[in-house]
Scaffold this active site. Structure first.
Site, PDB file in Angstrom:
ATOM      1  N   TYR A  97      45.289  14.993  54.488  1.00 18.36           N
ATOM      2  CA  TYR A  97      44.283  15.028  55.560  1.00 18.36           C
ATOM      3  C   TYR A  97      44.179  16.441  56.137  1.00 18.36           C
ATOM      4  O   TYR A  97      43.090  16.991  56.274  1.00 18.36           O
ATOM      5  CB  TYR A  97      44.712  14.025  56.634  1.00 18.36           C
ATOM      6  CG  TYR A  97      43.850  13.962  57.859  1.00 18.36           C
ATOM      7  CD1 TYR A  97      42.703  13.177  57.883  1.00 18.36           C
ATOM      8  CD2 TYR A  97      44.200  14.652  59.020  1.00 18.36           C
ATOM      9  CE1 TYR A  97      41.919  13.103  59.028  1.00 18.36           C
ATOM     10  CE2 TYR A  97      43.429  14.586  60.164  1.00 18.36           C
ATOM     11  CZ  TYR A  97      42.289  13.809  60.161  1.00 18.36           C
ATOM     12  OH  TYR A  97      41.527  13.734  61.298  1.00 18.36           O
TER      13      TYR A  97
ATOM     14  N   THR B 205      33.922  12.104  58.115  1.00 15.36           N
ATOM     15  CA  THR B 205      32.794  12.755  58.779  1.00 15.36           C
ATOM     16  C   THR B 205      33.117  13.090  60.234  1.00 15.36           C
ATOM     17  O   THR B 205      32.525  14.014  60.794  1.00 15.36           O
ATOM     18  CB  THR B 205      31.559  11.833  58.762  1.00 15.36           C
ATOM     19  OG1 THR B 205      31.991  10.530  59.159  1.00 15.36           O
ATOM     20  CG2 THR B 205      30.938  11.765  57.385  1.00 15.36           C
TER      21      THR B 205
ATOM     22  N   ASP C 241      37.748   3.631  66.512  1.00 16.28           N
ATOM     23  CA  ASP C 241      38.309   2.277  66.486  1.00 16.28           C
ATOM     24  C   ASP C 241      38.189   1.586  67.835  1.00 16.28           C
ATOM     25  O   ASP C 241      37.745   0.446  67.938  1.00 16.28           O
ATOM     26  CB  ASP C 241      39.786   2.317  66.081  1.00 16.28           C
ATOM     27  CG  ASP C 241      39.986   2.890  64.694  1.00 16.28           C
ATOM     28  OD1 ASP C 241      38.976   3.176  64.018  1.00 16.28           O
ATOM     29  OD2 ASP C 241      41.151   3.054  64.291  1.00 16.28           O
TER      30      ASP C 241
ATOM     31  N   LEU D 139      42.146  -2.148  59.562  1.00 15.13           N
ATOM     32  CA  LEU D 139      41.154  -2.863  60.377  1.00 15.13           C
ATOM     33  C   LEU D 139      41.409  -2.653  61.869  1.00 15.13           C
ATOM     34  O   LEU D 139      40.780  -3.275  62.712  1.00 15.13           O
ATOM     35  CB  LEU D 139      41.179  -4.357  60.059  1.00 15.13           C
ATOM     36  CG  LEU D 139      40.858  -4.713  58.612  1.00 15.13           C
ATOM     37  CD1 LEU D 139      40.823  -6.216  58.416  1.00 15.13           C
ATOM     38  CD2 LEU D 139      39.515  -4.131  58.235  1.00 15.13           C
ATOM     39  N   SER D 140      42.385  -1.803  62.149  1.00 13.16           N
ATOM     40  CA  SER D 140      42.681  -1.389  63.512  1.00 13.16           C
ATOM     41  C   SER D 140      43.150  -2.511  64.437  1.00 13.16           C
ATOM     42  O   SER D 140      42.554  -2.795  65.476  1.00 13.16           O
ATOM     43  CB  SER D 140      41.487  -0.660  64.116  1.00 13.16           C
ATOM     44  OG  SER D 140      41.985   0.355  64.944  1.00 13.16           O
TER      45      SER D 140
ATOM     46  N   GLU E 287      47.158   5.738  72.080  1.00 14.37           N
ATOM     47  CA  GLU E 287      47.636   6.110  70.727  1.00 14.37           C
ATOM     48  C   GLU E 287      48.189   7.536  70.746  1.00 14.37           C
ATOM     49  O   GLU E 287      49.253   7.802  70.183  1.00 14.37           O
ATOM     50  CB  GLU E 287      46.488   6.037  69.713  1.00 14.37           C
ATOM     51  CG  GLU E 287      45.858   4.674  69.559  1.00 14.37           C
ATOM     52  CD  GLU E 287      46.327   3.908  68.321  1.00 14.37           C
ATOM     53  OE1 GLU E 287      47.168   4.414  67.554  1.00 14.37           O
ATOM     54  OE2 GLU E 287      45.837   2.769  68.148  1.00 14.37           O
TER      55      GLU E 287
HETATM   56  P1  ADP Z   1      46.283  -0.741  62.251  1.00 16.46           P
HETATM   57  O1  ADP Z   1      45.643   0.033  61.149  1.00 16.46           O
HETATM   58  O2  ADP Z   1      46.208  -2.210  61.982  1.00 16.46           O
HETATM   59  O3  ADP Z   1      45.769  -0.357  63.587  1.00 16.46           O
HETATM   60  P2  ADP Z   1      48.658   0.453  63.287  1.00 16.46           P
HETATM   61  O4  ADP Z   1      49.904   0.879  62.620  1.00 16.46           O
HETATM   62  O5  ADP Z   1      47.845   1.467  63.967  1.00 16.46           O
HETATM   63  O6  ADP Z   1      47.814  -0.357  62.203  1.00 16.46           O
HETATM   64  O7  ADP Z   1      49.001  -0.640  64.386  1.00 16.46           O
HETATM   65  C1  ADP Z   1      49.870  -1.701  64.100  1.00 16.46           C
HETATM   66  C2  ADP Z   1      50.799  -1.921  65.279  1.00 16.46           C
HETATM   67  O8  ADP Z   1      50.072  -2.570  66.339  1.00 16.46           O
HETATM   68  C3  ADP Z   1      51.941  -2.836  64.948  1.00 16.46           C
HETATM   69  O9  ADP Z   1      53.050  -2.115  64.452  1.00 16.46           O
HETATM   70  C4  ADP Z   1      52.245  -3.475  66.306  1.00 16.46           C
HETATM   71  O10 ADP Z   1      53.043  -2.630  67.101  1.00 16.46           O
HETATM   72  C5  ADP Z   1      50.878  -3.575  66.943  1.00 16.46           C
HETATM   73  N1  ADP Z   1      50.251  -4.886  66.623  1.00 16.46           N
HETATM   74  C6  ADP Z   1      49.128  -5.105  65.941  1.00 16.46           C
HETATM   75  N2  ADP Z   1      48.844  -6.418  65.826  1.00 16.46           N
HETATM   76  C7  ADP Z   1      49.841  -7.055  66.481  1.00 16.46           C
HETATM   77  C8  ADP Z   1      50.139  -8.441  66.732  1.00 16.46           C
HETATM   78  N3  ADP Z   1      49.360  -9.411  66.265  1.00 16.46           N
HETATM   79  N4  ADP Z   1      51.239  -8.718  67.446  1.00 16.46           N
HETATM   80  C9  ADP Z   1      52.043  -7.724  67.919  1.00 16.46           C
HETATM   81  N5  ADP Z   1      51.815  -6.424  67.701  1.00 16.46           N
HETATM   82  C10 ADP Z   1      50.738  -6.076  67.002  1.00 16.46           C
HETATM   83 MG    MG Z   2      45.828   1.633  64.346  1.00 17.15          MG
END
Ligand code: ADP
Ligand code: MG
Length: 381
Positions: free
Chosen positions: A219, A34, A169, A122-123, A157
């Site tokens: 997408y 949306t 998010d 879950l971001s 991002e």
């Molecule tokens: P999501 O859907 O969970 O946001 P992303 O790919 O956007 O997935 O983000 C994941 C990235 O964020 C990981 O590759 C890492 O670089 C960083 N990240 C997330 N959680 C952690 C954590 N607990 N420790 C270190 N890096 C993290």
């Molecule tokens: Mg993400």
């Protein structure tokens, strides 16, 4: 969250502990695809997130330790000093985006750890960005408002990770509030807290462990379909800019002028925007049965009309129905990731057991299970 662990690791690497900050991950109850149609989303912050210990170090460098990855990074704050590790680039990006807005950040030491599953939808990345955006704003008294903090995360991002995401998010992570979801108007960015107190129900995510590989090309195609239908509508209704402005009557008018596929895509979007508004009304009345029906409606639409589901997600949706779950749908853009489920407490254990057993038997891999509660947004501990 394991504060003791973060403290221990900070002390081990940097000496006496500093201040602690937390920012959560998020769910989205309803409202999928949306955002780029100018409609609404309905996210909420969760009780899982990122915890960071931070302390000024008197240098012009950032020294960061990721507890979960057991990795250390040290980097400067100038544009050309970006670190190599992607987790560190989130911190660097936040610092750079603050600098672009005129904020002065001094060197600091930090250790952090999180319990948002990575890449499950879950971001975890927004939790990470929001933690540092909120913390640095607070520590250095930068006076940046909460909306701008969310935008700093989003810009991180875009500019330092290469993910062209919307604002949902980071917005949910910063603005989250216990007992509430947030209805965010993706066109005007106006928002409203909607009560969410599902007494007698649990919210649980079931992760299909399917990666969203098809997601980006599909997408773009979905977006093109939406644009094509808008274009057709504009001949009669020049005021229609996005599908947000359209209704089913307008869609019927262009039925012979758009492809059958584009028609289905637009039908889903128009219905989804309405489903979300209906769900918000139901939430205000505490009518969770209707909310659940709308969630099933979203799943059906995403699967049959928008065609962004997959076998695994449809299977989890069927199991949920069979087990008496009152609302279940694929969460996120589709093609993988989790379903979000609203489950009567007395049916919870049987649902989880059945879902895990039957999914594993059919697909030869175990789904992951993440129970969540709606919680507060970014904060200092
Ligand atoms: P999501 O859907 O969970 O946001 P992303 O790919 O956007 O997935 O983000 C994941 C990235 O964020 C990981 O590759 C890492 O670089 C960083 N990240 C997330 N959680 C952690 C954590 N607990 N420790 C270190 N890096 C993290
Ligand atoms: Mg993400």
């Amino acid at each position: 969250m394991n504060k003791d662990l973060v403290t221990d690791k900070f002390v081990e690497h940097f000496g006496e502990a500093g201040d602690f900050y937390f920012s959560p991950g998020r769910v989205n109850l309803i409202g999928e695809h949306t955002d780029y149609n100018g409609g609404f989303v309905l996210p909420g912050a969760i009780d899982k997130g990122m915890l960071a210990c931070i302390k000024v170090n008197g240098t012009d460098k950032i020294r960061a330790y990721s507890v979960d990855l057991n990795e250390y990074a040290e980097f400067g704050m100038k544009e050309e000093e970006a670190p190599a590790q992607s987790w560190a680039r989130y911190i660097f990006g936040v610092v750079r985006e603050i600098a672009k807005r005129g904020g002065v950040v001094k060197g600091f030491d930090t250790a952090f750890s999180g319990d948002v599953p990575l890449g499950a939808g879950l971001s975890s990345s927004a939790a990470l960005e929001s933690t540092y955006a909120f913390a640095l704003n607070d520590m250095f008294s930068l006076g940046i408002d909460k909306f701008e903090l969310a935008k700093i995360g989003q810009a991180t991002e875009h500019n330092y990770i290469g993910v062209k995401c919307g604002i949902m998010d980071q917005f949910a992570s910063v603005f989250g509030k216990t007992g509430h979801l947030i209805r965010l108007d993706c066109r005007s960015l106006e928002y409203e807290y909607v009560p969410f107190n599902p007494v007698g129900y649990k919210v649980v995510l079931i992760d299909s462990v399917v990666k969203h590989e098809l997601a980006s090309s599909a997408y773009n195609k979905r977006r093109e379909s939406c644009e094509a239908v808008v274009k057709a509508m504009q001949k009669r209704h020049p005021e229609v800019e996005l599908l947000r402005d359209a209704d089913m009557t307008m869609l019927a008018e262009v039925k012979d002028e758009v492809s059958a596929e584009d028609y289905m895509r637009a039908e889903y979007v128009i219905e989804e925007i309405q489903r979300l508004l209906d769900a918000c009304e139901a939430l205000k009345k505490g009518d969770y049965k209707t909310v659940g029906e709308k969630m099933y409606g979203t799943h059906e639409g995403m699967s049959k009309l928008y065609e962004v589901s997959c076998e695994e997600l449809d299977f989890l949706n069927d199991v949920a129905k069979k087990c008496g779950v009152i609302g279940s749908r694929v969460m996120g853009g589709g093609f993988g990731g989790c379903t979000i489920n609203l489950v009567p407490e007395e049916k919870y254990d049987a649902f989880i057991e059945t879902a895990v057993k039957e999914f594993t038997a059919k697909f030869g891999k175990e789904p992951k299970v993440y129970p969540v509660k709606i919680g507060d947004g970014s904060r200092k501990l």
